[in-house]
Design a protein around this motif. Sequence first.
Motif, mmCIF file in Angstrom:
data_model
loop_
_atom_site.group_PDB
_atom_site.id
_atom_site.type_symbol
_atom_site.label_atom_id
_atom_site.label_comp_id
_atom_site.label_asym_id
_atom_site.label_seq_id
_atom_site.Cartn_x
_atom_site.Cartn_y
_atom_site.Cartn_z
ATOM 1 N N VAL A 194 0.875 -1.175 0.000
ATOM 2 C CA VAL A 194 0.000 0.000 0.000
ATOM 3 C C VAL A 194 0.910 1.222 0.000
ATOM 4 N N THR A 195 0.318 2.382 -0.145
ATOM 5 C CA THR A 195 1.101 3.596 0.079
ATOM 6 C C THR A 195 0.755 4.131 1.463
ATOM 7 N N LEU A 196 1.693 4.824 2.033
ATOM 8 C CA LEU A 196 1.434 5.453 3.327
ATOM 9 C C LEU A 196 0.278 6.446 3.204
ATOM 10 N N VAL A 408 4.911 -11.688 -3.991
ATOM 11 C CA VAL A 408 4.595 -12.873 -4.779
ATOM 12 C C VAL A 408 3.121 -12.911 -5.166
ATOM 13 N N THR A 409 2.278 -12.243 -4.395
ATOM 14 C CA THR A 409 0.841 -12.228 -4.696
ATOM 15 C C THR A 409 0.575 -11.657 -6.080
ATOM 16 N N ALA A 410 1.372 -10.646 -6.481
ATOM 17 C CA ALA A 410 1.175 -10.023 -7.788
ATOM 18 C C ALA A 410 1.488 -10.991 -8.934
ATOM 19 N N LEU A 411 2.243 -12.068 -8.651
ATOM 20 C CA LEU A 411 2.594 -13.040 -9.686
ATOM 21 C C LEU A 411 1.547 -14.122 -9.874
ATOM 22 N N VAL A 412 0.625 -14.247 -8.922
ATOM 23 C CA VAL A 412 -0.360 -15.339 -8.963
ATOM 24 C C VAL A 412 -1.115 -15.392 -10.280
ATOM 25 N N PRO A 413 -1.594 -14.253 -10.830
ATOM 26 C CA PRO A 413 -2.323 -14.346 -12.110
ATOM 27 C C PRO A 413 -1.473 -14.895 -13.247
ATOM 28 N N TYR A 414 -0.146 -14.820 -13.121
ATOM 29 C CA TYR A 414 0.758 -15.243 -14.197
ATOM 30 C C TYR A 414 1.285 -16.660 -14.012
ATOM 31 N N ILE A 415 1.531 -17.077 -12.767
ATOM 32 C CA ILE A 415 2.168 -18.390 -12.546
ATOM 33 C C ILE A 415 1.312 -19.334 -11.698
ATOM 34 N N GLY A 416 0.189 -18.846 -11.180
ATOM 35 C CA GLY A 416 -0.675 -19.701 -10.391
ATOM 36 C C GLY A 416 -0.360 -19.679 -8.904
ATOM 37 N N TYR A 417 -1.357 -20.017 -8.087
ATOM 38 C CA TYR A 417 -1.237 -19.935 -6.633
ATOM 39 C C TYR A 417 -0.218 -20.928 -6.078
ATOM 40 N N GLU A 418 -0.243 -22.176 -6.577
ATOM 41 C CA GLU A 418 0.636 -23.211 -6.024
ATOM 42 C C GLU A 418 2.105 -22.891 -6.289
ATOM 43 N N GLU A 448 9.465 -7.828 -17.737
ATOM 44 C CA GLU A 448 8.126 -8.166 -17.226
ATOM 45 C C GLU A 448 8.048 -7.902 -15.724
ATOM 46 N N TRP A 449 9.093 -8.239 -15.017
ATOM 47 C CA TRP A 449 9.122 -7.970 -13.570
ATOM 48 C C TRP A 449 8.904 -6.472 -13.301
ATOM 49 N N GLN A 450 9.643 -5.633 -14.004
ATOM 50 C CA GLN A 450 9.530 -4.194 -13.777
ATOM 51 C C GLN A 450 8.117 -3.694 -14.071
ATOM 52 N N GLU A 451 7.488 -4.277 -15.068
ATOM 53 C CA GLU A 451 6.127 -3.853 -15.403
ATOM 54 C C GLU A 451 5.118 -4.286 -14.337
ATOM 55 N N ILE A 452 5.263 -5.509 -13.877
ATOM 56 C CA ILE A 452 4.326 -6.024 -12.862
ATOM 57 C C ILE A 452 4.467 -5.264 -11.550
ATOM 58 N N PHE A 453 5.700 -4.944 -11.195
ATOM 59 C CA PHE A 453 5.941 -4.398 -9.862
ATOM 60 C C PHE A 453 6.120 -2.876 -9.833
ATOM 61 N N LYS A 454 5.510 -2.203 -10.781
ATOM 62 C CA LYS A 454 5.459 -0.749 -10.691
ATOM 63 C C LYS A 454 4.569 -0.357 -9.506
ATOM 64 N N PRO A 455 5.016 0.578 -8.681
ATOM 65 C CA PRO A 455 4.244 0.936 -7.480
ATOM 66 C C PRO A 455 2.791 1.296 -7.758
ATOM 67 N N ARG A 456 2.554 2.018 -8.853
ATOM 68 C CA ARG A 456 1.177 2.439 -9.124
ATOM 69 C C ARG A 456 0.284 1.245 -9.471
ATOM 70 N N HIS A 457 0.899 0.175 -10.005
ATOM 71 C CA HIS A 457 0.121 -1.023 -10.314
ATOM 72 C C HIS A 457 -0.213 -1.822 -9.059
ATOM 73 N N LEU A 458 0.721 -1.835 -8.126
ATOM 74 C CA LEU A 458 0.566 -2.669 -6.931
ATOM 75 C C LEU A 458 -0.470 -2.128 -5.937
ATOM 76 N N ILE A 463 -5.132 -6.332 -12.108
ATOM 77 C CA ILE A 463 -3.968 -7.212 -12.150
ATOM 78 C C ILE A 463 -2.753 -6.390 -12.542
ATOM 79 N N ALA A 464 -1.735 -6.400 -11.723
ATOM 80 C CA ALA A 464 -0.535 -5.600 -11.977
ATOM 81 C C ALA A 464 0.101 -5.981 -13.302
ATOM 82 N N GLY A 465 0.354 -4.982 -14.155
ATOM 83 C CA GLY A 465 1.011 -5.215 -15.436
ATOM 84 C C GLY A 465 0.112 -5.759 -16.517
#
Length: 483
Positions: A194-196, A408-418, A448-458, A463-465
């Motif tokens: 989150v943001t402060l 890692v939660t932001a990766l779930v849509p891409y690689i799955g929960y397990e 791809e990492w940089q795109e998913i983990f942009k602060p504004r996306h998170l 879904i981030a990215g």
Amino acid sequence: MTDTRVEKDLLGELPVPARAYYGIHTMRALKNFNVSGCTVHPQLVRALAEVKWAAARANHRAGLLSAAITEAICTAAREVAGGKLADQIVVDAFQGGAGTSTNMNINEVLANRAIELLGGQKGDYQMVHPLNHVNLSQSTNDTYPTALRVAAIRLVLDLSEAMAELQTALQEKEAQFAGTLKLGRTELQDALPVTLGQEFSAYAEAVARDRWRLYKVEERLRQINLGGTAVGTGLNAPPKYIYQVVEELRQITGMGLARAENMIDLTQNADVFAEVSGLVKAAAVNLNKIAGDLMLLSSGPAGGPAEINLPPRQAGSSIMPGKVNPVIPEMVKQVAWQAMGADQVICQACGSGWLELNSFLPLVAHNLLHTLEMLAKTARIFAYDCIAGISANERRCLRWLDESLTMVTALVPYIGYEQATDLAKKAHHSRKTLKELVIAKGLCSEEEWQEIFKPRHLTRPGIAGARKLAGRLERKKSGGDEN
């Protein structure tokens, strides 16, 4: 000149200090209710004086009081409402009689001051009598509840304004910290980024609700039973007086007061005070939550999150040099708890009236008025001496975020929960960062990492990215890109 004067009532005679503006009824109350050392709240004294002022004018218009006596009572009431003779309102806040002792203390002080203004000596009630003149056409049972409503209106509006000032302070921090990314927590465990600023936005919204609720509930206090006398029927109060006295009080106070359609209802039922107290309690609950969060977020500075810095207000220890404690939030929490406890007392008192009168309004008045005043002062101190001076420890915020496995939660849509769960476990045991493991396993590229983990996306819905990596998501859905 003797030190005392002798006054009479139905129980006999008592000496009264010659210089005192109060009289025998107050003297008996001083003996009977010497329990707490707490005097009647100044706003209730002010409101009762205004009620007497309005009553004198209405009685004069009804032809019941001479012009000279009316003017003397009104002048005395104006003085007391302005804070003069405050040391003469001496009865204990905890008293039997549904407020009769407070009413009589005011009646006697106004009568003796009016006598003085007319050139007489205190105690010469042939000139101005506490009951026959000051209390004319009234009962404690309509003047006291009316005064309590007037006093509560003033303090409720002031608390609403204080909460507005606190809301503004929180919104300023929301804007200031809008770009400060940090670790969000649920159940005190790492959650999502989150943001402060988002955290402070939630505080501001909660306080905004309190502000609005308190502002609106003031309307519920505007109906009064003045003119209803003892049980709400208006016995011993001429109709001309009954209709005029509310208008006089409206002019004196500047409030939109209205005579109750059913004055018997307002004389015996005190639920409106429980309603107001409930909203005050809700505000206290929010202040308690916010203060607790700030204490936690600022804890340390080495052994805790220390994501924010509270302004230092005083040295924190007599044995540990350099220690500074979160004294303002600690005070806020204590006041909030006191307000919550007062609400329970108020509810008990409001629900304990019998038949045509609630005898316990003095307890309601003491707890409600003091809580309103105390919470307003607390909200302002919180806003100006704490919130306004908070700064963000951005390096600390990023450190906890980087060291957590929440990304890692932001990766779930891409690689799955397990697979995301397996990555989190490996990162925890190997002491490698999540990013290192993900890229090493070929689960995503650096781009791809940089795109998913942009602060504004998170920190926003969705879904981030997803906008740039839509094709990858489609392949994931079809099972064609499980990596």
